[in-house]
Design an enzyme around this catalytic site. Structure first.
Site, PDB file in Angstrom:
ATOM      1  N   VAL A  33       0.868  -1.179   0.000  1.00 21.97           N
ATOM      2  CA  VAL A  33       0.000   0.000   0.000  1.00 21.97           C
ATOM      3  C   VAL A  33       0.903   1.226   0.000  1.00 21.97           C
ATOM      4  O   VAL A  33       1.566   1.529   0.998  1.00 21.97           O
ATOM      5  CB  VAL A  33      -0.926   0.007   1.237  1.00 21.97           C
ATOM      6  CG1 VAL A  33      -1.780   1.274   1.244  1.00 21.97           C
ATOM      7  CG2 VAL A  33      -1.824  -1.235   1.254  1.00 21.97           C
ATOM      8  N   TYR A  93       6.207   9.112  -0.719  1.00 24.16           N
ATOM      9  CA  TYR A  93       6.692   7.807  -1.183  1.00 24.16           C
ATOM     10  C   TYR A  93       7.316   6.944  -0.088  1.00 24.16           C
ATOM     11  O   TYR A  93       7.087   5.739  -0.025  1.00 24.16           O
ATOM     12  CB  TYR A  93       7.742   7.979  -2.291  1.00 24.16           C
ATOM     13  CG  TYR A  93       7.270   8.647  -3.552  1.00 24.16           C
ATOM     14  CD1 TYR A  93       5.919   8.775  -3.863  1.00 24.16           C
ATOM     15  CD2 TYR A  93       8.195   9.185  -4.449  1.00 24.16           C
ATOM     16  CE1 TYR A  93       5.497   9.393  -5.023  1.00 24.16           C
ATOM     17  CE2 TYR A  93       7.789   9.805  -5.616  1.00 24.16           C
ATOM     18  CZ  TYR A  93       6.437   9.914  -5.905  1.00 24.16           C
ATOM     19  OH  TYR A  93       6.038  10.527  -7.053  1.00 24.16           O
ATOM     20  N   CYS A 125       5.104  -2.129   2.602  1.00 19.65           N
ATOM     21  CA  CYS A 125       5.316  -3.363   1.855  1.00 19.65           C
ATOM     22  C   CYS A 125       4.201  -4.367   2.165  1.00 19.65           C
ATOM     23  O   CYS A 125       3.525  -4.277   3.200  1.00 19.65           O
ATOM     24  CB  CYS A 125       6.664  -3.986   2.221  1.00 19.65           C
ATOM     25  SG  CYS A 125       8.088  -3.224   1.420  1.00 19.65           S
ATOM     26  N   GLU A 167       4.469  -7.264   3.235  1.00 15.38           N
ATOM     27  CA  GLU A 167       4.743  -7.997   4.469  1.00 15.38           C
ATOM     28  C   GLU A 167       4.271  -7.224   5.699  1.00 15.38           C
ATOM     29  O   GLU A 167       3.972  -7.827   6.738  1.00 15.38           O
ATOM     30  CB  GLU A 167       6.237  -8.304   4.577  1.00 15.38           C
ATOM     31  CG  GLU A 167       6.747  -9.268   3.521  1.00 15.38           C
ATOM     32  CD  GLU A 167       7.100  -8.616   2.182  1.00 15.38           C
ATOM     33  OE1 GLU A 167       6.714  -7.441   1.975  1.00 15.38           O
ATOM     34  OE2 GLU A 167       7.758  -9.270   1.369  1.00 15.38           O
ATOM     35  N   CYS A 204      11.710  -6.332   5.287  1.00 14.84           N
ATOM     36  CA  CYS A 204      10.600  -7.275   5.471  1.00 14.84           C
ATOM     37  C   CYS A 204      11.096  -8.634   5.953  1.00 14.84           C
ATOM     38  O   CYS A 204      10.372  -9.334   6.656  1.00 14.84           O
ATOM     39  CB  CYS A 204       9.795  -7.382   4.184  1.00 14.84           C
ATOM     40  SG  CYS A 204       8.859  -5.861   3.906  1.00 14.84           S
TER      41      CYS A 204
HETATM   42  N1  THU Z   1       7.644  -4.320  -1.973  1.00 13.85           N
HETATM   43  C1  THU Z   1       6.946  -5.143  -1.126  1.00 13.85           C
HETATM   44  O1  THU Z   1       5.741  -4.963  -0.922  1.00 13.85           O
HETATM   45  N2  THU Z   1       7.622  -6.146  -0.512  1.00 13.85           N
HETATM   46  C2  THU Z   1       8.929  -6.435  -0.725  1.00 13.85           C
HETATM   47  O2  THU Z   1       9.476  -7.301  -0.057  1.00 13.85           O
HETATM   48  C3  THU Z   1       9.657  -5.745  -1.803  1.00 13.85           C
HETATM   49  C4  THU Z   1       9.047  -4.458  -2.246  1.00 13.85           C
HETATM   50  C5  THU Z   1       6.924  -3.196  -2.604  1.00 13.85           C
HETATM   51  C6  THU Z   1       7.290  -1.843  -2.089  1.00 13.85           C
HETATM   52  C7  THU Z   1       6.837  -0.959  -3.228  1.00 13.85           C
HETATM   53  O3  THU Z   1       5.443  -0.684  -3.041  1.00 13.85           O
HETATM   54  C8  THU Z   1       7.002  -1.828  -4.455  1.00 13.85           C
HETATM   55  O4  THU Z   1       7.181  -3.151  -3.991  1.00 13.85           O
HETATM   56  C9  THU Z   1       8.205  -1.451  -5.319  1.00 13.85           C
HETATM   57  O5  THU Z   1       9.359  -1.392  -4.558  1.00 13.85           O
END
Ligand code: THU
Length: 134
Positions: A46, A51, A56, A58, A92
């Site tokens: 989300v 930014y 993430c 997780e 994460c």
């Molecule tokens: N992202 C995740 O949700 N988990 C991860 O372990 C790697 C990165 C997301 C963060 C951001 O919203 C997008 O991926 C691009 O980096």
């Protein structure tokens, strides 16, 4: 660990990935984990106009873990918008470390591995016990 339904976990990650809010990166992530009581918890990333405060996938997963009764994570997978397995980012992995069950497994682009393999020598709750100068 035997008996983990990885197909079901992947399907849960694929489903929640479609709920991601990613207007800035356009990179959806879905995460799913099996809990030691048998339930599956999930999360999707989300993002935010500010930014750096985006969440993430997780983050959502561990929040759902706590909100639905806690427990320990037995198995974990996450995917991108192409439904490819991806590695959780370093932050994460630390989030997952906090809630891992002994022997937790993680699916990676190089196969299913023990969690310790992807976050060796992790800093965790036990480290706080060793600080006595207070
Ligand atoms: N992202 C995740 O949700 N988990 C991860 O372990 C790697 C990165 C997301 C963060 C951001 O919203 C997008 O991926 C691009 O980096």
């Amino acid at each position: 660990m035997a008996g983990i339904d990885w197909d079901a976990l992947r399907a849960a990650a694929h489903d929640i990935m479609r709920r991601a809010y990613v207007p800035y990166s356009n990179y959806p992530v879905g995460a799913a984990a099996l809990v030691d009581d048998g339930r599956i918890v999930t999360g999707a990333n989300v993002e935010n106009a500010s930014y750096g405060v985006g969440l993430c996938a997780e983050c959502g997963l561990v929040s759902q873990l706590a909100a639905t009764g806690g427990g320990r994570l037995v198995a974990f997978t996450c995917c991108n918008g192409a439904r490819e397995v991806i590695m959780p980012c370093g932050r994460c992995r630390q989030l997952l470390n906090e809630f891992k069950a002994p022997g937790m497994e993680i699916e990676t682009p190089h196969g299913i591995q023990p969690f310790e393999r992807v976050l060796p020598q992790a800093f965790g709750p036990a480290d706080l016990d060793h600080y006595t100068d207070r």
